[in-house]
Design a protein around this motif. Structure first.
Motif, PDB file in Angstrom:
ATOM      1  N   LEU A 100       0.830  -1.208   0.000  1.00  0.00           N
ATOM      2  CA  LEU A 100       0.000   0.000   0.000  1.00  0.00           C
ATOM      3  C   LEU A 100       0.863   1.255   0.000  1.00  0.00           C
ATOM      4  N   ALA A 146      -4.158   0.810   5.786  1.00  0.00           N
ATOM      5  CA  ALA A 146      -3.802  -0.604   5.616  1.00  0.00           C
ATOM      6  C   ALA A 146      -4.581  -1.483   6.588  1.00  0.00           C
ATOM      7  N   TYR A 158      -8.004  -1.979   5.040  1.00  0.00           N
ATOM      8  CA  TYR A 158      -7.902  -2.878   3.890  1.00  0.00           C
ATOM      9  C   TYR A 158      -7.749  -4.331   4.339  1.00  0.00           C
ATOM     10  N   ILE A 182      -1.259  -7.478   3.363  1.00  0.00           N
ATOM     11  CA  ILE A 182      -0.504  -6.245   3.137  1.00  0.00           C
ATOM     12  C   ILE A 182       0.799  -6.361   3.916  1.00  0.00           C
ATOM     13  N   THR A 184       3.926  -0.983   3.928  1.00  0.00           N
ATOM     14  CA  THR A 184       3.287   0.306   3.664  1.00  0.00           C
ATOM     15  C   THR A 184       4.360   1.293   3.236  1.00  0.00           C
ATOM     16  N   ILE A 196      -1.697  -1.097  -4.191  1.00  0.00           N
ATOM     17  CA  ILE A 196      -2.840  -0.236  -3.898  1.00  0.00           C
ATOM     18  C   ILE A 196      -2.340   1.123  -3.414  1.00  0.00           C
ATOM     19  N   THR A 250      -6.518   2.365  -7.255  1.00  0.00           N
ATOM     20  CA  THR A 250      -6.607   3.461  -6.299  1.00  0.00           C
ATOM     21  C   THR A 250      -8.029   4.002  -6.280  1.00  0.00           C
TER      22      THR A 250
END
Length: 347
Positions: A6, A35, A38, A46, A49, A81, A112
């Motif tokens: 992310l 995150a 998500y 994920i 970051t 993302i 996005t």
């Protein structure tokens, strides 16, 4: 399990606000900010970051992209993302910029979310899935949910439907499909024609793009005789902000007298713009609205005369419709004074 990475800006990365907008790219092996939302329903873990200040990405784009692609070179990822970016213009452009770079470099799907008024939409909607998001951060959960819905289809190999059904901005891609009702085009065309003739609503199957083009103005024939006006979206106003112009998503503008003024003075003028650090502009308002430079050029005879007012509003988050309305309200003043040219300045 599949893996995702992310990208977010300094604010959602919990680094700081506008004072940290120059924060250079950094990657962390943890879930930060959005995150966590998500992770609740994304069909991928994920793992990292990436955080980057909006100003850094905007002012040092090549360096930012290079650093981030370097971070990702040895990382596993099945999808990348960014955001959601809401109506924040710099953030939206940053999300689109890095998504496009990652897609081109690594060939992974990117996705996005932005508000329809975000300039990043027009810049990048043909390059990636951009979900149509809310205008403010309070829409975070709803926007994340929409991104996850498409991301999960991509991750599981499920076919992503058309833009209207899935909620992303049209990418200009036409795809042939079999209609469930099996109605031939000839019948559908006649039905639409009858609806149109009867003044009934109908929806074309081949929408044409609407291009909002502004014709280029003719060049000023003789600058030494020209009357020039100054307009700014940098939010420079008298310190009491008499017109109560909003610091973002503006719907108001102001008109301020600069007749026989050689410079805007700190303490008399300030910026109310919420999209950048105001310190420099408050210390010297002329860095945003250069009355001092125009006064000097006038004395040198570079141009003929200066319109005795400058016009100010705030650009950040301001919709195209509101900007057009405000422009149409300002233009009569310029025409009345026979202004030949306008210098439009921002941040």
């Amino acid at each position: 399990m599949k893996k995702a990475i992310l990208y977010i800006n300094q604010f959602f990365g919990q680094i700081g606000g506008e004072d940290k907008a120059d924060f250079p790219p950094e990657i962390r092996a943890e879930k930060i900010g959005p995150a966590l939302e998500y992770a609740k329903s994304l069909e991928a873990e994920i793992t990292h970051t990436i955080i980057c200040g909006d100003n850094f990405m905007g002012s040092n784009t090549e360096e930012a992209i290079s650093k981030i692609l370097g971070f990702l070179a040895d990382k596993e990822m099945d999808i990348f993302i960014a955001g959601p970016a809401f109506q924040a213009g710099r953030y939206g452009v940053a999300c689109g910029t890095i998504c496009k770079a990652v897609k081109e470099k690594f060939g992974v799907p990117v996705i996005t979310s932005m508000n329809v008024e975000n300039p990043g939409v027009e810049m990048f909607k043909k390059d990636m899935y951009i979900l149509e998001g809310g205008n403010i951060a309070s829409k975070m959960r709803k926007d994340v949910k929409a991104v996850v819905a498409i991301a999960n289809k991509i991750l599981t190999g499920e076919e992503v439907g058309p833009a209207k059904e899935e909620g992303y901005f049209p990418r200009g891609i036409r795809k042939q499909v079999w209609r469930e009702d099996k109605k031939p085009a000839s019948e559908r065309m006649v039905e639409m024609l009858v609806q149109k003739l009867n003044g009934e609503p109908f929806e074309t199957e081949l929408p044409m793009p609407k291009l909002d083009r502004v014709p280029i103005a003719a060049a000023i024939k003789d600058l030494k005789k020209a009357r020039i006006a100054l307009v700014t979206t940098g939010g420079i106003v008298p310190v009491d902000n008499p017109d109560r112009i909003q610091s973002a998503s503006a719907t108001r503008w102001g008109r301020y007298n600069i007749d026989h003024v050689d410079a805007l003075k700190s303490g008399e003028y300030k910026t109310i713009h919420a999209g950048f650090d105001p310190a420099a502009a408050d210390a010297d308002p002329n860095v945003i609205t250069p009355v001092d430079a125009l006064a000097a050029l006038l004395k040198e005879g570079v141009y003929g005369s200066l319109h005795p007012y400058f016009y100010s509003t705030v650009g950040t988050g301001t919709t195209q419709a509101e900007a057009e309305r405000m422009a149409n309200e300002i233009i009569p003043y310029l025409k009345e004074d026979k202004v030949d040219g306008v210098i439009m300045v921002s941040t």
